[in-house]
Design a protein around this motif. Structure first.
Motif, short mmCIF file in Angstrom:
data_model
loop_
_atom_site.label_atom_id
_atom_site.label_comp_id
_atom_site.label_asym_id
_atom_site.label_seq_id
_atom_site.Cartn_x
_atom_site.Cartn_y
_atom_site.Cartn_z
N ALA A 1 -7.88 3.81 7.46
CA ALA A 1 -8.38 2.76 6.58
C ALA A 1 -7.30 2.19 5.67
O ALA A 1 -7.26 0.99 5.39
CB ALA A 1 -9.55 3.28 5.74
N TYR A 2 -6.40 3.07 5.18
CA TYR A 2 -5.42 2.65 4.17
C TYR A 2 -3.99 2.61 4.69
O TYR A 2 -3.11 2.11 4.00
CB TYR A 2 -5.51 3.56 2.95
N ARG A 3 -3.75 3.16 5.85
CA ARG A 3 -2.44 3.12 6.49
C ARG A 3 -1.34 3.54 5.50
O ARG A 3 -1.39 4.64 4.96
CB ARG A 3 -2.18 1.75 7.11
N ASP B 1 1.70 9.50 10.51
CA ASP B 1 1.75 8.59 11.67
C ASP B 1 1.42 7.16 11.27
O ASP B 1 1.86 6.21 11.93
CB ASP B 1 0.77 9.06 12.75
N HIS B 2 0.63 7.00 10.21
CA HIS B 2 0.27 5.67 9.71
C HIS B 2 1.15 5.26 8.51
O HIS B 2 0.81 4.33 7.79
CB HIS B 2 -1.20 5.63 9.32
N HIS B 3 2.26 5.99 8.33
CA HIS B 3 3.28 5.66 7.32
C HIS B 3 2.79 5.86 5.88
O HIS B 3 3.29 5.21 4.96
CB HIS B 3 3.79 4.23 7.52
N GLY B 4 1.82 6.76 5.71
CA GLY B 4 1.38 7.12 4.38
C GLY B 4 2.26 8.20 3.78
O GLY B 4 3.25 8.65 4.40
N LEU B 5 1.89 8.66 2.60
CA LEU B 5 2.68 9.62 1.84
C LEU B 5 1.97 10.97 1.84
O LEU B 5 0.75 11.04 1.72
CB LEU B 5 2.83 9.11 0.40
N GLY C 1 -2.29 5.07 2.10
CA GLY C 1 -3.01 6.33 2.02
C GLY C 1 -2.08 7.46 1.63
O GLY C 1 -0.97 7.58 2.15
N ILE C 2 -2.50 8.27 0.68
CA ILE C 2 -1.67 9.36 0.16
C ILE C 2 -2.45 10.67 0.25
O ILE C 2 -3.56 10.78 -0.28
CB ILE C 2 -1.26 9.10 -1.30
N GLY C 3 -1.87 11.66 0.93
CA GLY C 3 -2.51 12.96 1.05
C GLY C 3 -1.80 14.00 0.20
O GLY C 3 -0.57 14.11 0.24
N VAL C 4 -2.59 14.75 -0.57
CA VAL C 4 -2.05 15.81 -1.43
C VAL C 4 -2.73 17.12 -1.03
O VAL C 4 -3.96 17.19 -0.92
CB VAL C 4 -2.32 15.52 -2.91
N ILE C 5 -1.93 18.15 -0.79
CA ILE C 5 -2.43 19.49 -0.47
C ILE C 5 -2.13 20.41 -1.64
O ILE C 5 -0.97 20.57 -2.04
CB ILE C 5 -1.77 20.04 0.81
N LEU C 6 -3.20 21.03 -2.19
CA LEU C 6 -3.05 21.99 -3.28
C LEU C 6 -3.35 23.40 -2.76
O LEU C 6 -3.48 23.62 -1.57
CB LEU C 6 -3.98 21.62 -4.43
N SER C 7 -3.46 24.34 -3.67
CA SER C 7 -3.70 25.75 -3.36
C SER C 7 -4.86 25.93 -2.38
O SER C 7 -5.86 25.21 -2.44
CB SER C 7 -4.01 26.50 -4.66
#
Length: 200
Positions: A120-122, A146-150, A125-131
Protein backbone atom coordinates in the motif's frame (compact mmCIF):
# COMPACT_ATOMS: atom_id res chain seq x y z
CA UNK A 1 -17.76 21.69 10.28
CA UNK A 2 -15.14 18.96 10.55
CA UNK A 3 -12.32 19.26 8.00
CA UNK A 4 -11.54 16.02 6.16
CA UNK A 5 -8.33 14.52 7.47
CA UNK A 6 -5.39 14.14 5.12
CA UNK A 7 -4.26 10.64 4.20
CA UNK A 8 -0.97 9.89 5.96
CA UNK A 9 2.00 10.19 3.65
CA UNK A 10 3.87 7.51 5.61
CA UNK A 11 2.82 4.43 7.53
CA UNK A 12 5.03 3.16 10.36
CA UNK A 13 4.34 -0.42 11.44
CA UNK A 14 5.81 -1.44 14.80
CA UNK A 15 5.92 -5.16 15.53
CA UNK A 16 6.76 -6.70 18.91
CA UNK A 17 5.93 -9.58 21.20
CA UNK A 18 7.38 -10.46 24.61
CA UNK A 19 8.88 -7.43 26.32
CA UNK A 20 7.59 -5.06 23.64
CA UNK A 21 5.50 -2.67 25.74
CA UNK A 22 8.38 -0.89 27.47
CA UNK A 23 10.38 -0.14 24.29
CA UNK A 24 7.17 0.97 22.56
CA UNK A 25 6.58 3.47 25.36
CA UNK A 26 10.20 4.66 25.14
CA UNK A 27 9.78 5.12 21.39
CA UNK A 28 6.60 7.18 21.59
CA UNK A 29 7.96 9.40 24.36
CA UNK A 30 10.41 10.75 21.78
CA UNK A 31 7.85 11.43 19.03
CA UNK A 32 7.08 15.02 19.94
CA UNK A 33 6.75 16.53 16.46
CA UNK A 34 4.22 16.32 13.65
CA UNK A 35 5.40 13.60 11.29
CA UNK A 36 2.98 13.14 8.40
CA UNK A 37 2.81 9.47 9.41
CA UNK A 38 0.31 7.06 10.94
CA UNK A 39 1.73 4.70 13.57
CA UNK A 40 0.41 1.13 13.72
CA UNK A 41 1.51 -1.12 16.60
CA UNK A 42 1.16 -4.89 16.17
CA UNK A 43 1.86 -6.62 19.49
CA UNK A 44 1.47 -10.34 20.10
CA UNK A 45 -1.27 -10.60 22.72
CA UNK A 46 -2.93 -13.40 24.63
CA UNK A 47 -6.54 -13.89 23.59
CA UNK A 48 -7.90 -14.76 27.04
CA UNK A 49 -7.96 -11.25 28.51
CA UNK A 50 -8.52 -7.75 27.17
CA UNK A 51 -5.14 -6.14 26.56
CA UNK A 52 -4.12 -2.92 28.32
CA UNK A 53 -1.38 -2.22 25.76
CA UNK A 54 -3.17 0.75 24.17
CA UNK A 55 -4.34 2.27 27.46
CA UNK A 56 -0.80 2.13 28.87
CA UNK A 57 0.75 3.44 25.66
CA UNK A 58 -1.48 6.53 25.60
CA UNK A 59 0.22 7.76 28.78
CA UNK A 60 3.46 8.14 26.80
CA UNK A 61 2.30 10.08 23.76
CA UNK A 62 0.37 13.25 22.97
CA UNK A 63 -1.10 11.56 19.88
CA UNK A 64 -4.56 9.94 19.94
CA UNK A 65 -4.27 6.19 20.56
CA UNK A 66 -6.86 3.81 19.11
CA UNK A 67 -7.45 0.23 20.21
CA UNK A 68 -8.22 -1.42 16.85
CA UNK A 69 -11.00 -3.99 16.97
CA UNK A 70 -12.77 -3.10 13.71
CA UNK A 71 -12.07 -1.28 10.45
CA UNK A 72 -10.83 2.27 10.94
CA UNK A 73 -9.52 5.07 8.74
CA UNK A 74 -5.84 5.97 9.12
CA UNK A 75 -5.12 9.54 10.15
CA UNK A 76 -1.87 11.46 10.35
CA UNK A 77 -0.22 11.57 13.78
CA UNK A 78 -2.52 8.97 15.28
CA UNK A 79 -1.46 5.68 16.90
CA UNK A 80 -3.32 2.43 16.23
CA UNK A 81 -2.82 -0.66 18.42
CA UNK A 82 -4.10 -4.03 17.28
CA UNK A 83 -6.44 -5.65 19.80
CA UNK A 84 -6.12 -9.25 20.95
CA UNK A 85 -7.60 -12.02 18.76
CA UNK A 86 -7.47 -9.80 15.66
CA UNK A 87 -5.54 -9.60 12.40
CA UNK A 88 -5.36 -6.52 10.21
CA UNK A 89 -4.17 -5.20 6.88
CA UNK A 90 -3.95 -1.68 5.45
CA UNK A 91 -5.89 -1.02 2.26
CA UNK A 92 -7.15 2.19 0.59
CA UNK A 93 -6.27 4.29 3.62
CA UNK A 94 -8.07 2.02 6.10
CA UNK A 95 -7.06 -0.65 8.57
CA UNK A 96 -9.13 -3.70 7.64
CA UNK A 97 -9.64 -5.98 10.63
CA UNK A 98 -10.77 -9.59 11.03
CA UNK A 99 -10.80 -12.14 13.80
CA UNK A 100 -7.85 -14.48 14.11
CA UNK A 101 -8.86 -17.87 12.72
CA UNK A 102 -8.69 -20.86 15.05
CA UNK A 103 -6.38 -22.56 12.54
CA UNK A 104 -3.86 -19.70 12.94
CA UNK A 105 -2.07 -21.40 15.81
CA UNK A 106 1.16 -19.54 15.00
CA UNK A 107 0.59 -15.81 15.25
CA UNK A 108 1.63 -14.11 11.99
CA UNK A 109 -0.04 -10.75 12.64
CA UNK A 110 3.16 -8.74 12.08
CA UNK A 111 3.92 -10.45 8.76
CA UNK A 112 0.35 -9.98 7.56
CA UNK A 113 0.35 -6.27 8.35
CA UNK A 114 3.88 -5.56 7.10
CA UNK A 115 3.20 -7.22 3.75
CA UNK A 116 0.02 -5.22 3.23
CA UNK A 117 1.73 -1.99 4.30
CA UNK A 118 4.58 -2.58 1.86
CA UNK A 119 2.14 -2.97 -1.03
CA UNK A 120 0.00 0.00 0.00
CA UNK A 121 2.77 2.46 0.92
CA UNK A 122 5.76 1.13 -1.03
CA UNK A 123 8.79 3.40 -0.32
CA UNK A 124 6.75 5.25 2.31
CA UNK A 125 6.22 2.12 4.39
CA UNK A 126 8.44 1.78 7.45
CA UNK A 127 8.78 -1.41 9.49
CA UNK A 128 10.10 -1.38 13.06
CA UNK A 129 10.90 -4.57 15.01
CA UNK A 130 11.11 -4.31 18.81
CA UNK A 131 11.67 -6.86 21.59
CA UNK A 132 10.10 -10.26 21.11
CA UNK A 133 10.28 -14.01 20.65
CA UNK A 134 9.72 -16.05 17.51
CA UNK A 135 10.11 -14.95 13.90
CA UNK A 136 6.84 -13.18 13.05
CA UNK A 137 7.74 -10.10 11.00
CA UNK A 138 10.78 -11.58 9.27
CA UNK A 139 8.89 -12.32 6.04
CA UNK A 140 7.22 -8.92 6.28
CA UNK A 141 10.39 -6.85 6.51
CA UNK A 142 11.72 -8.58 3.39
CA UNK A 143 8.59 -7.46 1.48
CA UNK A 144 9.01 -3.91 2.86
CA UNK A 145 12.55 -3.77 1.52
CA UNK A 146 11.46 -5.28 -1.80
CA UNK A 147 9.13 -2.28 -2.12
CA UNK A 148 11.98 0.12 -1.16
CA UNK A 149 10.64 0.87 2.30
CA UNK A 150 12.65 1.35 5.48
CA UNK A 151 13.39 -1.30 8.14
CA UNK A 152 14.67 -0.50 11.63
CA UNK A 153 15.37 -3.03 14.37
CA UNK A 154 15.80 -2.56 18.11
CA UNK A 155 19.35 -3.28 19.25
CA UNK A 156 19.12 -6.81 20.73
CA UNK A 157 21.36 -5.76 23.62
CA UNK A 158 18.61 -3.36 24.78
CA UNK A 159 15.77 -5.93 24.70
CA UNK A 160 14.31 -8.23 27.33
CA UNK A 161 13.72 -10.85 24.62
CA UNK A 162 16.16 -10.68 21.72
CA UNK A 163 15.12 -13.60 19.47
CA UNK A 164 12.84 -11.56 17.18
CA UNK A 165 15.18 -8.58 16.65
CA UNK A 166 18.22 -10.84 16.31
CA UNK A 167 16.38 -12.95 13.73
CA UNK A 168 15.49 -9.78 11.82
CA UNK A 169 19.15 -8.77 11.78
CA UNK A 170 20.34 -12.25 10.75
CA UNK A 171 17.76 -12.68 7.96
CA UNK A 172 17.77 -9.15 6.62
CA UNK A 173 19.94 -6.06 6.35
CA UNK A 174 18.03 -3.39 8.32
CA UNK A 175 18.73 0.27 7.64
CA UNK A 176 19.43 0.87 11.34
CA UNK A 177 19.85 -1.09 14.59
CA UNK A 178 19.20 1.20 17.55
CA UNK A 179 17.72 1.46 21.07
CA UNK A 180 14.02 2.47 21.09
CA UNK A 181 14.50 6.19 21.81
CA UNK A 182 17.12 6.45 19.08
CA UNK A 183 14.81 4.68 16.62
CA UNK A 184 12.28 7.47 17.18
CA UNK A 185 14.89 10.20 16.71
CA UNK A 186 16.20 8.48 13.56
CA UNK A 187 12.68 8.34 12.13
CA UNK A 188 11.92 11.96 12.96
CA UNK A 189 15.01 13.03 11.01
CA UNK A 190 14.16 10.69 8.14
CA UNK A 191 10.56 11.89 7.88
CA UNK A 192 11.57 15.55 8.07
CA UNK A 193 14.11 15.14 5.24
CA UNK A 194 11.76 13.00 3.13
CA UNK A 195 8.84 15.39 3.58
CA UNK A 196 10.97 18.38 2.57
CA UNK A 197 12.14 16.60 -0.60
CA UNK A 198 8.59 15.65 -1.58
CA UNK A 199 7.42 19.27 -1.14
CA UNK A 200 10.01 20.63 -3.59
Amino acid sequence: MKIASQRPLFCIGIGCSAGGLEPACEFFQQVVEKTGAAFVVIPHLGIEHKSKFSSILERYTHMPVHRVERDIKLETDHVYVLAEDRMMMVEDGYLKVRRRYTREIINKSIDIFFKSMAKAYRENGIGVILSGMGTDGIEGIKVIEDHHGLVIVQDPDTTDFNILPQSAINKDDPHAILPPADIARFLLRHLKIDNSLKLR
